[in-house]
Design an enzyme around this catalytic site. Structure first.
Site, mmCIF file in Angstrom:
data_model
loop_
_atom_site.group_PDB
_atom_site.id
_atom_site.type_symbol
_atom_site.label_atom_id
_atom_site.label_comp_id
_atom_site.label_asym_id
_atom_site.label_seq_id
_atom_site.Cartn_x
_atom_site.Cartn_y
_atom_site.Cartn_z
ATOM 1 N N GLN A 54 0.809 -1.276 0.064
ATOM 2 C CA GLN A 54 0.139 0.036 -0.144
ATOM 3 C C GLN A 54 0.977 1.241 0.019
ATOM 4 O O GLN A 54 1.519 1.362 0.859
ATOM 5 C CB GLN A 54 -0.998 0.012 1.150
ATOM 6 C CG GLN A 54 -1.494 1.331 1.610
ATOM 7 C CD GLN A 54 -2.593 1.831 0.534
ATOM 8 O OE1 GLN A 54 -2.179 2.408 -0.392
ATOM 9 N NE2 GLN A 54 -3.774 1.650 0.892
ATOM 10 N N SER A 70 -21.012 6.299 7.565
ATOM 11 C CA SER A 70 -21.600 6.223 6.473
ATOM 12 C C SER A 70 -21.964 4.879 6.062
ATOM 13 O O SER A 70 -23.174 4.300 5.656
ATOM 14 C CB SER A 70 -21.061 6.895 5.049
ATOM 15 O OG SER A 70 -21.603 6.513 3.943
ATOM 16 N N GLN A 78 -19.039 0.631 -2.331
ATOM 17 C CA GLN A 78 -18.111 0.147 -3.466
ATOM 18 C C GLN A 78 -17.320 -1.055 -2.990
ATOM 19 O O GLN A 78 -16.608 -0.669 -2.062
ATOM 20 C CB GLN A 78 -17.359 1.276 -3.956
ATOM 21 C CG GLN A 78 -16.343 1.035 -4.750
ATOM 22 C CD GLN A 78 -15.492 2.279 -5.239
ATOM 23 O OE1 GLN A 78 -15.544 3.313 -4.667
ATOM 24 N NE2 GLN A 78 -14.423 2.078 -5.953
ATOM 25 N N GLU A 96 -8.653 0.092 1.283
ATOM 26 C CA GLU A 96 -7.928 -0.194 2.726
ATOM 27 C C GLU A 96 -8.915 0.859 3.291
ATOM 28 O O GLU A 96 -9.089 0.580 4.593
ATOM 29 C CB GLU A 96 -6.471 0.275 2.936
ATOM 30 C CG GLU A 96 -6.110 0.036 4.395
ATOM 31 C CD GLU A 96 -4.647 -0.014 4.619
ATOM 32 O OE1 GLU A 96 -4.216 0.288 5.630
ATOM 33 O OE2 GLU A 96 -3.976 -0.045 3.503
ATOM 34 N N ARG A 97 -9.386 2.280 3.274
ATOM 35 C CA ARG A 97 -10.215 2.986 3.810
ATOM 36 C C ARG A 97 -11.663 2.170 4.186
ATOM 37 O O ARG A 97 -11.927 2.426 5.427
ATOM 38 C CB ARG A 97 -10.465 4.271 3.202
ATOM 39 C CG ARG A 97 -9.236 5.215 3.235
ATOM 40 C CD ARG A 97 -9.662 6.540 2.694
ATOM 41 N NE ARG A 97 -10.346 7.369 3.544
ATOM 42 C CZ ARG A 97 -11.627 7.682 3.283
ATOM 43 N NH1 ARG A 97 -12.116 7.338 2.236
ATOM 44 N NH2 ARG A 97 -12.198 8.298 3.797
ATOM 45 N N GLU A 129 -3.802 2.099 -8.783
ATOM 46 C CA GLU A 129 -5.248 2.514 -8.040
ATOM 47 C C GLU A 129 -5.231 3.587 -7.326
ATOM 48 O O GLU A 129 -6.061 4.569 -7.486
ATOM 49 C CB GLU A 129 -5.744 1.138 -7.326
ATOM 50 C CG GLU A 129 -7.238 1.232 -7.084
ATOM 51 C CD GLU A 129 -7.594 2.094 -5.704
ATOM 52 O OE1 GLU A 129 -8.773 2.430 -5.540
ATOM 53 O OE2 GLU A 129 -6.480 2.075 -5.225
ATOM 54 N N ARG A 133 -6.364 8.232 -7.144
ATOM 55 C CA ARG A 133 -7.216 9.049 -6.038
ATOM 56 C C ARG A 133 -7.006 10.584 -6.026
ATOM 57 O O ARG A 133 -6.059 10.797 -6.403
ATOM 58 C CB ARG A 133 -6.869 8.336 -4.565
ATOM 59 C CG ARG A 133 -7.296 6.999 -4.527
ATOM 60 C CD ARG A 133 -6.655 6.481 -3.174
ATOM 61 N NE ARG A 133 -7.808 7.103 -2.141
ATOM 62 C CZ ARG A 133 -8.852 6.805 -1.748
ATOM 63 N NH1 ARG A 133 -9.342 5.587 -2.548
ATOM 64 N NH2 ARG A 133 -9.562 7.198 -0.919
#
Length: 302
Positions: A54, A70, A78, A96-97, A129, A133
């Site tokens: 990561q 949320s 997602q 990861e979040r 990926e 972001r």
């Protein structure tokens, strides 16, 4: 509603298939691999490990807690992406979040796309990926580009094709890694923008770099002010002097509070003060969703 229920049931069915030792899927050619790879599967969080590749190293706790809230209300919209490493063992490729937030609210499972990938492919997928972001700082992006060059052995041209960025853009990010580590840390903490960093790159003398960096912080210099200061140094050498910024210096008490604002909003908050002492706070946002997040924080909503 019926479609969502059917999809969720399918995910649970595939999850059961993955727990069957007689149907252990190790490659994309194995039996039933086509039923799993590329499909959404409900995986137990206990079976997933964090990706050691990561590129992101820090996570804003307030933003993470908001995402957790949320997820508690709406679920994980997602899916995350994982790669299979062993029997009923998986490793995060991206998300990861969402993974961390799901653990915060006590979820037992999370929807996931399963990939079959080796270490190098996993690293490349994670890096590419994450580069896409919008909330990565310039140094995180630059480090990701450098890892693609060093560990995946990509040229800048190949990287440009993979991530859809101009070669010149990639080169500009990579040049940031030539800055003194103290300045890089300042960029990661949100005290400097990429524009400030690009101006400082033109100063080869590290000592002068740091002096200009300190002046940027103390006088709240804009990118244009910084560029003028660098040009003054290039013209006059170490004895350079610069005109004071057209806008007055921000009082130290206000400067120290700006960092607290930045941490609260999860974004680099800027402050402008005029000669009369009046000022304004500037809070950037990256999308409509991010704007709504900031709006809730301002209103003090949960």
């Amino acid at each position: 509603m019926a479609k969502a229920t059917k999809k969720q049931a399918l995910g649970r069915g595939l999850s059961a298939l993955l727990k069957d030792p007689d149907n252990d899927i190790k490659t994309a050619k194995d039996k039933n691999a086509d039923k799993v790879v590329g499909n959404i599967v409900e995986l137990e969080l206990e079976a997933i490990e964090v990706n050691p590749f990561q590129p992101r190293t820090s996570f804003n706790e307030d933003a993470l807690q908001e995402l957790a809230t949320s997820i508690k209300e709406l679920g994980v919209i997602q899916p995350i992406t994982v790669r299979k490493t062993d029997f009923n063992k998986y490793q995060l490729v991206s998300g990861e979040r969402r993974y961390r937030a799901s653990k915060l609210v006590g979820l037992k499972t999370v929807p996931a796309y399963i990939r079959i990938a080796n270490d190098q492919e996993s690293l490349e997928m994670a890096l590419v990926e994450n580069i896409q972001r919008q909330d990565l700082d310039p140094i995180e992006i630059a480090l990701s580009y450098q890892r693609l060059i060093d560990e995946i052995d990509l040229t800048q041209e190949q990287m440009s094709d993979r991530i859809g960025k101009n070669r010149s853009t990639i080169a500009n990010y990579l040049r940031l890694l030539k800055l003194d580590p103290i300045i890089q840390t300042g960029m990661r903490d949100g005290f400097l923008s990429m524009g400030h960093g690009r101006a400082l790159i033109n100063v080869e003398d590290t000592e002068i770099q740091l002096k200009i960096y300190e002046k940027i912080i103390s006088d709240a210099l804009s990118v244009r002010d910084t560029e003028q200061l660098v040009r003054s140094y290039q013209k006059n050498g170490k004895d350079f002097s610069s005109k004071k910024s057209a806008s007055p210096s921000v009082p130290k008490e206000i400067q120290s509070s700006v960092k607290n604002f930045s941490e609260y909003f999860g974004a680099k908050v800027d402050v402008k003060v005029n000669k009369k002492g009046n000022g304004k706070l500037i809070i950037p946002f990256s999308s409509e969703e991010d704007f709504k997040r900031l709006q809730k924080l301002i209103k003090g909503e949960d």
